[in-house]
Design an enzyme around this catalytic site. Structure first.
Site, short mmCIF file in Angstrom:
data_model
loop_
_atom_site.label_atom_id
_atom_site.label_comp_id
_atom_site.label_asym_id
_atom_site.label_seq_id
_atom_site.Cartn_x
_atom_site.Cartn_y
_atom_site.Cartn_z
N HIS A 97 -3.50 0.73 -2.71
CA HIS A 97 -4.41 1.34 -1.73
C HIS A 97 -5.83 1.31 -2.30
O HIS A 97 -6.14 1.98 -3.28
CB HIS A 97 -3.99 2.78 -1.43
N ASP A 151 0.84 -1.20 0.00
CA ASP A 151 0.00 0.00 0.00
C ASP A 151 0.88 1.25 0.00
O ASP A 151 1.58 1.52 0.98
CB ASP A 151 -0.90 -0.02 1.23
#
Length: 468
Positions: A391, A360
């Site tokens: 993300h 992420d």
């Protein structure tokens, strides 16, 4: 093109370049993004990960392997066993993205920029709150799908409450989840905060990062409209702070049956203070400034708008908006004492599945940003950790929906079956105990439920809504 349009286009172009060069880029935390191996999985090859490991009803150390290189982190329990079995049977985890599509920046960029075509049909409802503020509820009413599956017992479709990110942007992730949920027989509804996504700001008050007061009223209203339908909730990214705060404050009195958080920000204060990689920091900051610029005049009496629009980071923007107010200024420490989403997490009594990615680029590496002790100690919290996904991305080859959406709906289905079985067992126990005075106790419970229902309308001292 407006003056901010060129800046936004430049930022998006930079993000696109980051997506293409993602595997070669290094994150701000000093390690190559996408080169991280999940903790506890260093010695397992891909074949062993796909098999899923030992029996589904046994836990080794609170971390169980899943197909696709994922792992489930949780405290062993009967509920965890049920969820683990459902995840190991999930086809969504086995169908990974294409190799060129697994870059974290590309997945994140597609999530925030690319639209869903065709988009869902929305029916907006404005809800007037106790302090005369407005929030918006977008009910997903189409497109109609033939052969919709019923998601709960008794033929009553469940309501799916979706909470977007804290910046107010309605993303591909949210719209795609709503379309899939509608197909699976849910009633999806999207919650929009004050001043977000076209919701008018009728009072000079915005919702702080982790203040669930507006969400409480919205959930109560949804419950009033659908009193017999199960209610599930899903949040994405920074919007998870709102959902977690709500679940912690309400505890066992929450109307929510189950919840899921996609790429949640758990250590929010550290997240603001550390900052994001500059393209994301500038992009999110620019989006918020554009959204609030239309309310600059209305906010002048409560906020130093000059300082607000000169802010150069998300932290400066948050401080100017909620800490350095003209009427009731507070410190940064006090702000997070009131808005930390995990401040009452021990009171949460609803199963919560958090889906996170090790690559992420917005939240950062899991060993710095995830509170794994929460998932090891709290029986209501479950962490599904994947190697790739960016993300809020978790994308697969079109036209397949994001695998995170499939997993969430499958987990909700497993929760429904689990609770249905538990209620059946408890019902048999109550039936056996009816010979020991259970009849009188049942009458008291029935009277209390009727009284609660009859007084429900008194809760809504506002009880005013507007539709368009």
């Amino acid at each position: 093109m407006p003056p901010w349009g060129a800046a936004l286009a430049l930022i998006l172009a930079v993000l696109a370049l980051l997506g293409l060069l993602g595997p070669r880029l290094r994150g701000p935390w000093g390690r190559a993004v996408g080169e991280r191996t999940l903790p506890g999985a260093q010695d397992r090859d891909d074949g062993e990960e796909a098999d899923g490991g030992g029996p589904a009803d046994q836990f080794s150390d609170g971390r169980e392997p899943l197909p696709g290189g994922c792992s489930l982190v949780c405290k062993p329990s009967a509920l965890a066993q049920c969820l683990l079995r459902a995840l190991r049977r999930s086809e969504a985890l086995e169908a990974g993205p294409r190799s060129w599509f697994s870059g974290p920046h590309l997945q994140t960029l597609c999530h925030f920029v690319l639209p869903v075509a065709p988009g869902p049909e929305l029916a907006r409802e404005y809800l007037q709150l106790a302090d005369d503020g407005l929030v918006a509820l977008d009910w997903v009413v189409g497109p109609c799908v033939r052969g919709r599956r019923i998601t709960s017992a008794g033929g009553l479709p469940a309501v799916l409450l979706v909470i977007p990110n804290a910046w107010g942007r309605l993303t591909r992730n949210v719209l795609g989840l709503c379309l899939l949920a509608l197909e699976r027989g849910y009633y999806p509804v999207i919650f929009h905060r004050r001043g977000h996504h076209g919701c008018p700001l009728v009072s000079p008050r915005l919702q702080p990062f982790g203040d669930p007061s507006d969400l409480k009223e919205a959930v109560t209203y949804i419950r009033f409209r659908h009193p017999a339908a199960p209610l599930f909730a899903v949040s994405e990214g920074s919007g998870s702070a709102l959902l977690l705060s709500y679940l912690g404050e309400c505890g066992s009195s929450s109307y929510v049956t189950g919840a899921a958080c996609i790429s949640p920000v758990l250590r929010c204060r550290e997240w603001f203070e550390a900052g994001l990689p500059w393209p994301y920091e500038r992009g999110f900051l620019l989006h918020q400034k554009i959204a609030l610029s239309r309310y600059a005049t209305a906010l002048e009496d409560t906020v130093d708008t000059s300082r607000l629009f000169r802010s150069r980071s998300l932290r400066e923007f948050e401080e100017a908006l909620f800490c350095h107010t003209k009427s009731f200024p507070i410190s940064w420490d006090t702000y997070w004492d009131r808005n930390d989403p995990l401040r009452d997490v021990d009171e949460a009594a609803v199963p919560v599945l958090c889906i996170c990615s090790a690559d992420d680029p917005v939240c950062g590496p899991p060993d710095h940003t995830l509170t794994t002790e929460l998932f090891h100690s709290n029986p209501y919290f479950f962490l599904l950790l994947s190697r790739h996904g960016g993300h809020c991305g978790f994308l697969r080859q079109e036209p397949l929906p994001a695998w995170s959406h499939e997993v969430i709906l499958e987990s909700f289905r497993a929760l429904t079956e689990f609770f249905r079985t538990e209620e059946r067992i408890k019902g048999l126990s109550r039936h056996r105990a009816s010979f020991l005075g259970g009849r009188r106790r049942g009458g008291a419970l029935q009277r209390r439920e009727v009284s609660s229902s009859s007084n429900l309308e008194e809760i809504f001292n506002w009880k005013r809504s507007y539709t368009r």
